[in-house]
Design an enzyme around this catalytic site. Structure first.
Site, PDB file in Angstrom:
ATOM      1  CE1 TYR A 144      -4.227   1.583  -0.024  1.00 17.12           C
ATOM      2  CE2 TYR A 144      -4.679  -0.867   0.564  1.00 17.12           C
ATOM      3  CZ  TYR A 144      -5.025   0.163  -0.014  1.00 17.12           C
ATOM      4  OH  TYR A 144      -6.286   0.335  -0.301  1.00 17.12           O
TER       5      TYR A 144
ATOM      6  CD  GLU B 247      -4.476   5.632   1.098  1.00 24.02           C
ATOM      7  OE1 GLU B 247      -4.121   6.269   2.041  1.00 24.02           O
ATOM      8  OE2 GLU B 247      -5.589   5.090   0.949  1.00 24.02           O
TER       9      GLU B 247
ATOM     10  CG  ASP C 293      -8.410  10.171 -23.702  1.00 25.57           C
ATOM     11  OD1 ASP C 293      -7.726   9.337 -23.919  1.00 25.57           O
ATOM     12  OD2 ASP C 293      -9.690   9.737 -23.448  1.00 25.57           O
TER      13      ASP C 293
ATOM     14  CB  THR D 112      -5.409   3.628 -21.763  1.00 25.88           C
ATOM     15  OG1 THR D 112      -5.167   3.430 -22.908  1.00 25.88           O
ATOM     16  CG2 THR D 112      -6.913   3.985 -21.272  1.00 25.88           C
TER      17      THR D 112
ATOM     18  CE  LYS E  52      -8.210   1.936 -25.051  1.00 30.19           C
ATOM     19  NZ  LYS E  52      -8.137   2.673 -23.839  1.00 30.19           N
TER      20      LYS E  52
ATOM     21  NE  ARG F 274      -7.935  -3.475 -18.860  1.00 34.49           N
ATOM     22  CZ  ARG F 274      -8.148  -3.650 -19.933  1.00 34.49           C
ATOM     23  NH1 ARG F 274      -7.930  -4.534 -21.026  1.00 34.49           N
ATOM     24  NH2 ARG F 274      -9.042  -2.788 -20.540  1.00 34.49           N
TER      25      ARG F 274
HETATM   26  N1  PLP Z   1     -10.324   7.223 -23.438  1.00 34.78           N
HETATM   27  C1  PLP Z   1     -10.365   6.604 -24.425  1.00 34.78           C
HETATM   28  C2  PLP Z   1     -10.065   7.667 -25.691  1.00 34.78           C
HETATM   29  C3  PLP Z   1     -10.751   5.534 -24.891  1.00 34.78           C
HETATM   30  O1  PLP Z   1     -10.836   4.889 -25.893  1.00 34.78           O
HETATM   31  C4  PLP Z   1     -10.958   4.692 -23.446  1.00 34.78           C
HETATM   32  C5  PLP Z   1     -11.178   3.084 -23.543  1.00 34.78           C
HETATM   33  O2  PLP Z   1     -11.353   2.631 -24.604  1.00 34.78           O
HETATM   34  C6  PLP Z   1     -10.794   5.350 -22.343  1.00 34.78           C
HETATM   35  C7  PLP Z   1     -10.544   6.699 -22.458  1.00 34.78           C
HETATM   36  C8  PLP Z   1     -10.934   4.692 -21.001  1.00 34.78           C
HETATM   37  O3  PLP Z   1     -10.171   3.753 -20.473  1.00 34.78           O
HETATM   38  P1  PLP Z   1     -10.588   2.532 -19.637  1.00 34.78           P
HETATM   39  O4  PLP Z   1     -11.184   1.544 -20.178  1.00 34.78           O
HETATM   40  O5  PLP Z   1      -9.089   2.045 -19.278  1.00 34.78           O
HETATM   41  O6  PLP Z   1     -11.250   3.111 -18.343  1.00 34.78           O
END
Ligand code: PLP
Length: 416
Positions: free
Chosen positions: A51, A53, A196, A222, A225, A231
């Site tokens: 842990y 935090e 994002d 993320t 991918k 993950r």
């Molecule tokens: N942002 C985008 C552009 C995504 O395509 C995704 C997932 O597919 C996410 C955020 C969310 O990720 P997670 O599924 O890990 O919460």
């Protein structure tokens, strides 16, 4: 016998069957990949026992001598790979990462402007079924008739709704984004620009996609991918926003970070800084272009007419098959992808007109141009014979024979 096999044969067997499935299938889900054995090892390590935090040097529990080093290495590697000023590697996944950004900068009811979900945006960019659309005044921009972003329309929407945050990024858009344009619009209306890059982060790391970093105030991603890590997720930002982001992740959104994931992110980022990863990402993009060419030649209608990244969106309206029917038939033939809405889809999201596919996972197992031709032909045969189970079974055998020639990372032991 492994410990898991001995203690819990039921779960062991299911994991083993999933290993076989991941080996035997052509995995085209655009957000999936195969991580390396090294990333898997870190993910499954004893770091899960800890842990921690807080942040390196400022923890609420003791015993952080090694965890602090691991998290600092992950942060430094992310800074080096992406040229980021500040990095937080603790978000549990992409969705909480995006929520943490909102928590850092917004009050309930404030306005955000992002890409519409049915046009390729993500749930967390303001969909009404997500917190992002329930707690904030979420406005969305759409694509034009050709399925391409219309920056004039984004500008007009922004001028109208004056968002606090303008969001660029997507889950299903096959084109490169014009970050400079997004910056210009954000500046004009006094918004923060959040990119994002979950889908194309690996391509940015590999240098085959423009980087959002010179333009964005905050970049979320993320790690699982195209970046080919565990993950997890990261938030990267300009130094001036570091405190606000860190406070929003912990204690704002989350408790203790998942230290095994942090270590695996560090391992993935080390991999992402190599020449071999650069080659991999170039091949991902090349494979997508090759597969798109084959599919177009077979009469498939690719939204936007093709792809510039790792993914493509296919409108099947001209093929007398729905997205769901195609996805199910392809799955029966060993080709796994998802049905997807296409821009201005007349069908419902759960039973849409299109399919989405990407080349990250198949490129990780070594597929290249020759395999794209084989794959495109197989997909065409499936769509033309989707009700003929004998044809689908025949293709499934061909898929398996092809997969046997390309052992996937982490699954070499399954290959015959
Ligand atoms: N942002 C985008 C552009 C995504 O395509 C995704 C997932 O597919 C996410 C955020 C969310 O990720 P997670 O599924 O890990 O919460």
């Amino acid at each position: 016998m492994t410990a898991l096999q001995q203690q819990d044969p039921e779960i062991f067997s299911l994991i083993q069957q999933e290993e076989v499935r991941q080996h035997n299938k052509i995995r085209l889900i655009a957000s999936e990949n195969y991580v390396s054995s090294a990333v898997l090892e870190a993910t499954g390590s004893i770091l899960t026992n800890k842990y921690s935090e807080g942040y390196p040097g400022k923890r609420y529990y003791e015993g952080q001598q090694l965890i602090d080093q691991i998290e600092s290495i992950a942060i430094d590697r992310a800074k080096a790979v992406f040229g980021a000023e500040h990095v937080n590697v603790q978000p549990y996944s992409g969705s909480p990462a995006n929520m943490a950004v909102y928590l850092a900068f917004l009050k309930p009811g404030d306005t955000i402007l992002g890409m519409a979900l049915p046009h390729g945006g993500h749930l967390t960019h303001g969909s009404k079924v997500s917190i992002s659309g329930k707690y904030f005044n979420a406005v969305s921009y759409a694509l034009n008739e050709e399925g391409i972003l219309d920056y004039e329309e984004i500008r007009n929407k922004a001028l109208e709704c004056k968002p606090k945050i303008l969001i660029a990024g997507h889950s299903a858009y096959p084109r490169i984004l014009d970050f400079a344009k997004f910056r210009e619009i954000a500046d004009e209306v006094g918004a923060l620009l959040m990119v994002d890059m979950a889908h194309f982060a690996g391509l940015v790391a590999g240098g085959v996609h423009p980087s959002p970093f010179p333009y964005a105030d905050v970049v979320t991603t993320t790690t699982h991918k195209s970046l080919r890590g565990p993950r997890g997720a990261m938030i990267m930002c300009k130094a001036e926003y570091a405190k606000a982001i860190d406070k929003a992740v912990f204690p704002g959104m989350q408790g203790g970070p998942h230290d095994s994931t942090t270590a695996a992110i560090a391992v993935a980022l080390k991999e992402a800084s190599t020449d071999s990863f650069k080659k991999y990402t170039a091949q991902v993009v090349e494979n997508a272009a090759s597969l798109a060419d084959v599919l177009i030649e077979k009469g498939f209608n690719l939204v936007t007419g093709g792809t510039e990244n790792h993914l493509m969106l296919i409108d099947l309206s001209n093929k007398n098959i729905t997205g769901k029917q195609a996805a199910k038939a392809l799955d029966a033939a060993g080709i796994v992808l998802n049905c997807n809405s296409v821009p201005f889809d007349k069908r419902k999201p759960f039973d849409p007109s299109g399919i989405r596919l990407g080349t990250c996972a198949i490129t990780s197992r070594g597929f290249a141009k020759a395999e794209m031709v084989i794959l495109g032909n197989m997909m065409d045969r499936v769509v033309n014979n989707f009700e003929d189970s004998a044809v689908l079974a025949e293709i499934a055998q061909e898929v398996q024979a092809l997969c046997d020639k390309f052992p996937a990372p982490g699954l070499e032991h399954i290959a015959k």
